[in-house]
Design a protein around this motif. Structure first.
Motif, PDB file in Angstrom:
ATOM      1  N   GLN A 197      32.307 -12.112 -12.413  1.00 16.75           N
ATOM      2  CA  GLN A 197      30.951 -11.750 -11.997  1.00 16.75           C
ATOM      3  C   GLN A 197      30.118 -12.999 -11.735  1.00 16.75           C
ATOM      4  O   GLN A 197      29.322 -13.048 -10.813  1.00 16.75           O
ATOM      5  N   THR A 198      30.301 -14.023 -12.577  1.00 17.58           N
ATOM      6  CA  THR A 198      29.568 -15.276 -12.383  1.00 17.58           C
ATOM      7  C   THR A 198      29.953 -15.901 -11.044  1.00 17.58           C
ATOM      8  O   THR A 198      29.100 -16.364 -10.287  1.00 17.58           O
ATOM      9  N   LEU A 199      31.240 -15.867 -10.748  1.00 21.33           N
ATOM     10  CA  LEU A 199      31.724 -16.424  -9.484  1.00 21.33           C
ATOM     11  C   LEU A 199      31.086 -15.690  -8.304  1.00 21.33           C
ATOM     12  O   LEU A 199      30.583 -16.320  -7.360  1.00 21.33           O
ATOM     13  N   VAL A 200      31.090 -14.376  -8.381  1.00 23.45           N
ATOM     14  CA  VAL A 200      30.507 -13.571  -7.298  1.00 23.45           C
ATOM     15  C   VAL A 200      29.020 -13.897  -7.161  1.00 23.45           C
ATOM     16  O   VAL A 200      28.503 -14.077  -6.057  1.00 23.45           O
ATOM     17  N   PHE A 210      27.441 -16.695  -7.905  1.00 24.86           N
ATOM     18  CA  PHE A 210      27.234 -18.010  -7.295  1.00 24.86           C
ATOM     19  C   PHE A 210      27.539 -17.987  -5.803  1.00 24.86           C
ATOM     20  O   PHE A 210      26.838 -18.603  -5.014  1.00 24.86           O
ATOM     21  N   ILE A 211      28.582 -17.262  -5.443  1.00 20.56           N
ATOM     22  CA  ILE A 211      28.917 -17.194  -4.015  1.00 20.56           C
ATOM     23  C   ILE A 211      27.808 -16.462  -3.257  1.00 20.56           C
ATOM     24  O   ILE A 211      27.350 -16.903  -2.200  1.00 20.56           O
ATOM     25  N   ASP A 212      27.317 -15.366  -3.849  1.00 18.75           N
ATOM     26  CA  ASP A 212      26.242 -14.592  -3.205  1.00 18.75           C
ATOM     27  C   ASP A 212      24.962 -15.406  -3.065  1.00 18.75           C
ATOM     28  O   ASP A 212      24.253 -15.331  -2.081  1.00 18.75           O
ATOM     29  N   ASN A 213      24.658 -16.209  -4.103  1.00 13.99           N
ATOM     30  CA  ASN A 213      23.362 -16.881  -4.123  1.00 13.99           C
ATOM     31  C   ASN A 213      23.367 -18.322  -3.645  1.00 13.99           C
ATOM     32  O   ASN A 213      22.344 -18.835  -3.212  1.00 13.99           O
ATOM     33  N   TYR A 214      24.483 -18.988  -3.775  1.00 14.37           N
ATOM     34  CA  TYR A 214      24.496 -20.404  -3.426  1.00 14.37           C
ATOM     35  C   TYR A 214      25.622 -20.779  -2.473  1.00 14.37           C
ATOM     36  O   TYR A 214      25.979 -21.944  -2.353  1.00 14.37           O
ATOM     37  N   GLY A 215      26.262 -19.823  -1.854  1.00  9.95           N
ATOM     38  CA  GLY A 215      27.377 -20.154  -0.978  1.00  9.95           C
ATOM     39  C   GLY A 215      28.557 -20.623  -1.800  1.00  9.95           C
ATOM     40  O   GLY A 215      28.824 -20.084  -2.862  1.00  9.95           O
TER      41      GLY A 215
END
Ligand SMILES: NC(=O)c1ccc[n+]([C@@H]2O[C@H](COP(=O)([O-])OP(=O)(O)OC[C@H]3O[C@@H](n4cnc5c(N)ncnc54)[C@H](O)[C@@H]3O)[C@@H](O)[C@H]2O)c1
Length: 216
Positions: free
Chosen positions: A200-203, A205-210
């Motif tokens: 979930q953390t990975l998702v 970061f990808i959603d919010n910071y590329g």
């Protein structure tokens, strides 16, 4: 192991990564490295690396960087790489068996030396070289093998009860894979591992910071 200064948890989590990479460098014949080069390789920013190292008084020389062998010896001592650490695993089911098969091969000094399970068909067998004992043998084996670290891979309904038994058997640290946040007395440390959280953390970061690197 010598007494170490108190360091932030995030720094402590990075130490094995430093150690592994320094071992790699040393084996490849590299004598020195700058924090910028280290940063490039292990993806922590250089300022973080310099700060982490400074907690231990390991200060690189300007224009020279860090001496790989000296750092490696230093971290080996900090991480207690010279003594063999026996670890118990409680709950030899799907996850437990995967961990027993894996058995920390990247580390030369840690291994699961005993597993325990309530299931009588599992107790008395050996998996990936690890003997599986009945729960009734817990205290005796932990004492005999001087085990004070345990991995918890039982169903969450029994996690607290097993934790209590581990504490009673003298455990000092628990790597808890169950979703339950177990309660332990002062002096016993629990490290929770939750792959769902990590994903979930990975998702997030990808959603919010590329695609930026998040580190630890
Ligand atoms: N942290 C994570 O990312 C992650 C990932 C997968 C599973 N889990 C958790 O790990 C735990 C194990 O999952 P699994 O899929 O391996 O389950 P599993 O049912 O395959 O294995 C559980 C094992 O625990 C044993 N057991 C049950 N009660 C016991 C007791 N009182 N004493 C000793 N042993 C007992 C069972 O006999 C079984 O062998 C669960 O709590 C699960 O939620 C966590």
């Amino acid at each position: 192991m010598t007494q170490q200064p108190k360091i932030p948890r995030a720094t402590a989590k990075r130490l094995p990564i430093y150690y592994r990479y320094l071992t790699f460098l040393h084996d490849a014949g590299t004598n020195r490295i700058s924090s910028a080069e280290l940063s490039d390789a292990i993806k922590f920013d250089a300022a973080t690396i310099r700060r982490d190292f400074s907690y231990f008084g390991a200060l690189g020389k300007r224009g020279y960087g860090y001496d790989v062998k000296a750092l490696l010896d230093f971290f080996a001592n900090v991480l207690d790489q010279d003594s063999l650490i026996n670890v118990a695993l409680i709950g030899a089911g799907n996850l437990g068996q995967a961990l027993m098969n894996f058995n920390f091969h990247q580390s030369s000094n840690m291994r699961i030396s005993a597993a325990f399970d309530v299931d009588e068909s599992r107790a008395g067998t050996i998996l990936a070289g690890v003997p599986i004992y009945a729960m009734t043998d817990l205290k005796e084996q932990m004492t005999a093998q001087r085990i004070n670290i345990a991995i918890l891979t039982v169903p969450q309904e029994v996690a607290q009860d097993i934790t209590n038994q581990l504490v009673d058997a003298g455990v000092k640290g628990i790597l808890n894979f169950t979703p339950l946040r177990v309660t332990v007395p002062t002096g016993v440390r629990v490290q929770n591992v939750d792959l769902t959280n990590e994903l979930q953390t990975l998702v997030y970061f990808i959603d919010n910071y590329g695609s930026i690197t998040t580190g630890l």
